[in-house]
Design an enzyme around this catalytic site. Structure first.
Site, short mmCIF file in Angstrom:
data_model
loop_
_atom_site.label_atom_id
_atom_site.label_comp_id
_atom_site.label_asym_id
_atom_site.label_seq_id
_atom_site.Cartn_x
_atom_site.Cartn_y
_atom_site.Cartn_z
N ASP A 234 17.30 27.47 34.38
CA ASP A 234 18.28 26.60 33.72
C ASP A 234 19.34 27.48 33.08
O ASP A 234 19.32 28.71 33.23
CB ASP A 234 17.61 25.70 32.67
CG ASP A 234 18.26 24.33 32.61
OD1 ASP A 234 19.46 24.26 32.30
OD2 ASP A 234 17.57 23.32 32.87
N HIS A 296 23.39 23.55 35.79
CA HIS A 296 22.36 24.23 34.99
C HIS A 296 22.10 25.64 35.53
O HIS A 296 20.95 26.05 35.72
CB HIS A 296 21.07 23.40 34.99
CG HIS A 296 21.16 22.17 34.13
ND1 HIS A 296 21.15 22.21 32.75
CD2 HIS A 296 21.29 20.86 34.46
CE1 HIS A 296 21.25 20.98 32.26
NE2 HIS A 296 21.35 20.13 33.28
N GLU A 360 23.28 16.56 36.08
CA GLU A 360 24.23 16.98 35.05
C GLU A 360 25.13 18.13 35.52
O GLU A 360 25.36 19.10 34.80
CB GLU A 360 23.48 17.38 33.78
CG GLU A 360 22.73 16.22 33.15
CD GLU A 360 21.95 16.59 31.92
OE1 GLU A 360 21.86 15.76 31.00
OE2 GLU A 360 21.41 17.71 31.86
#
Length: 809
Positions: A234, A296, A360
């Protein structure tokens, strides 16, 4: 009761003339001993005192089996019992449980191929059984135990159920001498409702070693969890060794925290990965790795900035939220890098799946990147009413990586954002943004794993946020998880088979230590185990709540730091500083039905302390200490509540030239404690009419740079509408009233204040000072949000933001 007649008979036969003497030395002491036994409600068998624990009463199998019929009598474990099996793989399962049983009982249960007349546990494969591959049949009678299954995993789960028929102490790693190892006679037919029963663990934000992971796998296996989703990469860290790209270990595996310390380097070697996969396999748990793309990815880009859209050097992210820097979708080197990485990762895992994230991914960089825009033009991607061209570029990115994985005989799982711009028919979707993504994917014919945040994100609070460790926010109780139904009614009847199961997710932004992780996982993961195994018509929360008492003791045997409900103030937010004028009454409850004990003399509550039964009234200064007690006698943390009698603090004279708002003084730079501002001249001063006007970063997606750090001191007056006791809450560093420090959040993560206080204030104006610092603690930048002060009176159950009209200067 066993009065040991052999001893009495021996003495009697030895010399009848000594009968009277025998009675003196044997009978009377034995009677006294028996009286003591009766008084303690224990039983004595074969040189051990048996304690009848309330949490071991009844049938406590969790998750609840599909069918269960209780019989007469019981089977008793002893050194005379043997396993019977003829299959080599089943022999390994027998050895696995024989070792566990030996730790707790001391019995050495061996394995053999032939059945004795009695005292055996038969483990048998039968391909003709009318159950699925994870199902089993279990029969217990006083003579023998028989477990049948179609596949070895069914035998394993049948044995886990057998272990749960025993007292909870069977899970101990040390020999236990105070229980009888009896198993009630039952007939069980059981199989899981869903094939996928999963737990996701994020080790990127906060790392744990493989011993911690093995410990969790041991416990998850007890409750028949069969998928371990390992979130390995991440923005905040890369956690897996890739030999072709050593900078991932040198640079991407560590970060400089906002507090200034270095976190890491932390990563798993490839040998450690294989060790965990093998350990999980022995427990019939499939390990699914997650390698995030295309978003990420800041940790990767810190080591290999040429894979980003800007090519600029960036640091491993030390704050949470979502970053703007992502993999460049127009750069062929990006795909070569990811294919190289996955080529090393694939041989380490036996799962058919690789999780590729896909969530995201901000498209800000792609919109400004010449390479990405050239790729969009090359592919002919268009913006329409449903999707932007950049969203379709993400679909291209995901599907290109999927094709590569398919060529390696792997399938992908992605978060529900992979639906954006189109979805390949072979992709499996994890629905986390509610249920809509899962509904859409299932109705399209894609497989789905339900993991909606409102029900299955266990990074939320389990009780009152005012008295529990910081989390990402929201309330998710044991009962709410238990009540979740993984098959939404909006899915077409003929598409419901695409729901593979459900998963809880443990995101670790705010879990700074391994104990914090366990505190959030347990016992809520057990609710996931039951809702994904047990038929919905057989679920019963009240009975589950009863069985949790037993399961918590099993967790004790594995040294798990699970959540115990704390005493909470009923019908209002909890507070550990209570001001009052004449008297105050406190009423408590808990999120689960547990006993509460308390003291008012400053001592710590113990098992013999006063039991809380009715509301408590106080008319003088008191330190109240209160905690919960489980049926196992394990106790929660202590809540210490200061109760203080006050008089109304008088108002001050309102200045004649007062104006609405407050005075704001700004000090640039990073400041770690409020006292560092003493004597400094502010870099900027302004008059604000509203707290929302205080300089701050309104967008959590953006990075924070040196010149964005503002420390703020707000001064002025607040107008108190009436004489009353008021409760204040703030996430600022400090809140001062009438020249006295009321609230300090020093050293705390500035989220969901846990330092609320009450104070008695008279009607009229009072001095106020608010200090908001720029220091990042625990990964959360205070500058992401405006300054906020909330207030409620003692007669109001809900905090309200202070109105701008309350402030003047």
């Amino acid at each position: 009761m066993d009065r040991n007649p052999k001893i009495i008979t021996y003495f009697y036969k030895k010399n009848q003339l000594n009968l009277l003497f025998m009675k003196k030395i044997i009978f009377f002491p034995m009677c006294s001993f028996l009286i003591l036994l009766f008084l303690s409600c224990n039983t004595k068998t074969e040189n051990k005192i048996v304690e009848n624990k309330p949490y071991n009463e009844g049938i406590n199998i969790t998750p609840t089996p599909q069918e269960l019929i209780e019989g007469e009598g019981q089977f008793t474990l002893s050194d005379n019992v043997v396993f019977v099996s003829e299959n080599e793989e089943i022999n390994k399962i027998a050895s696995f449980f024989a070792d566990k049983i030996k730790y707790s009982t001391g019995y050495n249960i061996k394995n053999q191929q032939t059945k004795p007349n009695k005292n055996f546990i038969n483990l048998e494969l039968n391909a003709d059984l009318s159950i699925n591959d994870e199902g089993y049949l279990l029969e217990v009678n006083p003579e023998m135990i028989n477990i049948q299954a179609k596949k070895p995993q069914g035998i394993f789960y049948g044995m886990q159920t057998l272990m749960q028929l025993l007292p909870a102490e069977i899970e101990s790693t040390k020999e236990i001498n105070y229980v009888n190892w009896n198993i009630p006679s039952v007939k069980i037919k059981d199989q899981p409702r869903f094939h996928y029963r999963g737990v996701m663990l994020d080790v990127s934000r906060h790392f744990v070693d493989i011993e911690f992971i093995k410990k969790q796998l041991d416990v998850l296996a007890i409750f028949k969890i069969n998928k371990f989703h390992w979130h390995l990469t991440d923005d905040q860290g890369w956690r897996i060794e890739i030999k072709k790209y050593p900078k991932l270990m040198e640079i991407s595996s560590k970060r400089i925290e906002g507090e200034g310390n270095t976190y890491g380097p932390y990563y798993y070697t490839q040998e450690q990965i294989k060790e965990v996969v093998a350990y999980a396999k022995e427990r019939f748990i499939e390990v699914i790795p997650e390698i995030e793309l295309p978003g990420h990815s800041v940790a990767t880009l810190s080591a290999y900035p040429e894979l980003s859209c800007t090519g600029k050097t960036i640091e491993v992210r030390n704050i949470w939220g979502v970053a703007t820097d992502v993999y460049c979708a127009g750069n062929e080197d990006t795909f070569k890098f990811l294919e190289d990485v996955l080529t090393e990762i694939i041989p380490l895992f036996e799962s058919d799946y690789i999780h590729i994230g896909g969530d995201e991914c901000l498209k800000i960089r792609w919109k400004d990147c010449p390479k990405c825009q050239a790729r969009i033009k090359e592919l002919g991607l268009k913006t329409d009413k449903d999707h932007s061209a950049e969203a379709r570029l993400q679909s291209y990115f995901v599907q290109r990586m999927e094709k590569f994985l398919i060529s390696k005989n792997k399938k992908i799982i992605g978060w529900d954002e992979i639906l954006e711009g189109g979805l390949s028919p072979s992709a499996t979707v994890m629905s986390w943004q509610g249920e809509e993504g899962g509904i859409a994917a299932a109705n399209m014919g894609n497989d789905v794993i339900m993991t909606p945040g409102n029900w299955l994100y266990i990074d939320k609070y389990q009780g009152d946020s005012k008295i529990n460790p910081v989390t990402i926010g929201g309330l998710l109780t044991l009962e709410k998880i238990y009540g979740y139904e993984p098959i939404p009614v909006k899915i077409d009847e003929n598409k419901r088979h695409h729901i593979l199961g459900a998963q809880v997710n443990m995101w670790n932004e705010y879990n700074y230590k391994p104990d914090d992780i366990e505190y959030d996982i347990y016992p809520r993961v057990i609710a996931l185990a039951e809702l994904s195994w047990t038929p919905s018509e057989h679920k019963n929360y009240k009975d589950f709540e009863r069985r949790i008492d037993n399961q918590r003791v099993r967790l004790d045997m594995h040294n798990i730091n699970y959540y115990i409900p704390l005493p909470e103030q009923k019908s209002e937010p909890s507070c550990n500083f209570i001001a009052f004028i004449d008297s105050t009454t406190l009423e408590f409850n808990t999120t689960e039905p547990v006993k509460m004990v308390f003291t008012t003399d400053g001592s710590e509550p113990t098992l013999t302390s006063t039991v809380y039964k009715t509301p408590l009234t106080f008319d003088k200064n008191t330190t109240l200490k209160i905690r919960s007690v489980l049926p196992s006698n394990k106790m929660s943390n202590i809540r210490t509540i200061s109760i203080e009698k006050q008089t109304y603090a008088p108002p001050i004279d309102k200045p004649s030239n007062h104006k609405p708002g407050l005075k704001a003084e700004y000090y640039k730079g990073i400041v770690t404690k409020a006292s560092d501002l003493d004597g400094k001249i502010p870099d900027e001063t302004e008059q604000i009419a509203s707290l929302i006007e205080v300089k701050h970063k309104v967008n959590g997606y953006t990075e924070i740079f040196e010149n964005d750090y503002y420390n703020t001191v707000l001064t002025g007056y607040i107008n108190i509408p009436a004489d009353n006791v008021y409760y204040f809450s703030t996430e600022a560093e400090e809140l001062w009233l009438d020249g006295k420090l009321l609230i300090s959040n020093a050293g705390e993560v500035k989220r969901f204040s846990r330092a609320d206080k009450s104070i008695a204030l008279a009607k009229g104006p009072h001095l106020i000072k608010i200090i908001r610092l720029s220091n990042i603690i625990g990964g959360w930048p205070p500058l992401w949000e405006s300054v906020n002060i909330s207030i409620r009176s003692e007669n109001e159950p809900v905090f309200k933001n202070m109105m701008d009209s309350s402030f003047f200067k």
